[in-house]
Design an enzyme around this catalytic site. Structure first.
Site, PDB file in Angstrom:
ATOM      1  N   MET A   1       0.838  -1.189   0.000  1.00  0.00           N
ATOM      2  CA  MET A   1       0.000   0.000   0.000  1.00  0.00           C
ATOM      3  C   MET A   1       0.881   1.250   0.000  1.00  0.00           C
ATOM      4  SD  MET A   1      -3.098  -1.216   2.435  1.00  0.00           S
ATOM      5  CE  MET A   1      -4.006  -2.691   2.061  1.00  0.00           C
ATOM      6  N   CYS A   2       1.171   1.781   1.156  1.00  0.00           N
ATOM      7  CA  CYS A   2       1.860   3.069   1.251  1.00  0.00           C
ATOM      8  C   CYS A   2       3.312   3.025   0.787  1.00  0.00           C
ATOM      9  CB  CYS A   2       1.745   3.615   2.673  1.00  0.00           C
ATOM     10  SG  CYS A   2       0.012   3.894   3.133  1.00  0.00           S
TER      11      CYS A   2
END
Length: 190
Positions: free
Chosen positions: A115-116
């Site tokens: 994700m990030c």
């Protein structure tokens, strides 16, 4: 090699190593220890450490889950970028923080890989940064119940493809904590 002119410096970017983000993460303790090792090295080599801290509806600012992992210690002089999107550049002052420090090369560690971390490394590369992903200093939780690969495979795949990224005038690399260079690739680091 960065395409960002007059930005020869390197920074360690620590993404979302927060209590609630890494609580159930794959090899949590080893990864957090590697992140702390990178922080210690960066400080001893006078390389800026830039922290990123996420908050949203599921991760409330000020909550115990929002706090940085208890094993890590942020120095008050080190920039802290608060974000609400996956890419640490979106809607934040990260670009200004890095430009002020003359940074064109990022060494990246943190959570969550799929994700990030992934959003940020792609965002940085597209913005002209050289980006080194520290292969044993990022992690994610197990989302296989939702159809994702297991965390070890997510991490391995990200390490594999990031090491193969290519673009004119900038570099991407994947390297272990023990072998990472905190020098700019243009200075002969990677």
């Amino acid at each position: 090699m960065t395409t960002l002119t007059d930005r020869p410096e390197t920074a360690l970017l620590v993404i979302d190593v927060q209590e609630g983000v890494v609580a159930g993460a794959h090899q949590r303790d080893e990864v957090v220890a590697n992140v702390q090792s990178l922080i210690d090295r960066a400080r001893s080599e006078n390389v800026p450490v830039v922290w990123v801290q996420h908050h949203d509806g599921g991760l409330q600012q000020g909550s115990p889950e929002w706090q940085l992992a208890h094993e890590l210690s942020r120095d008050d002089s080190e920039p802290l970028v608060e974000k609400t999107y996956g890419d640490s550049f979106e809607g934040t002052d990260l670009e200004q923080v890095l430009a002020h420090a003359g940074v064109g090369h990022l060494v990246v560690a943190g959570a969550q890989t799929d994700m990030c971390v992934r959003s940020t490394i792609h965002g940085a590369f597209a913005r002209g940064y050289d980006v080194t992903l520290v292969s044993d200093a990022h992690t994610t939780e197990d989302l296989s119940a939702y159809g994702a690969p297991t965390p070890d495979l997510v991490i391995a795949h990200t390490n594999l493809y990031w090491g193969e990224q290519r673009a004119p005038g900038k570099s991407a690399a994947t390297v272990t904590t023990a072998n990472v260079s905190l020098e700019s690739p243009a200075q002969g680091g990677e």
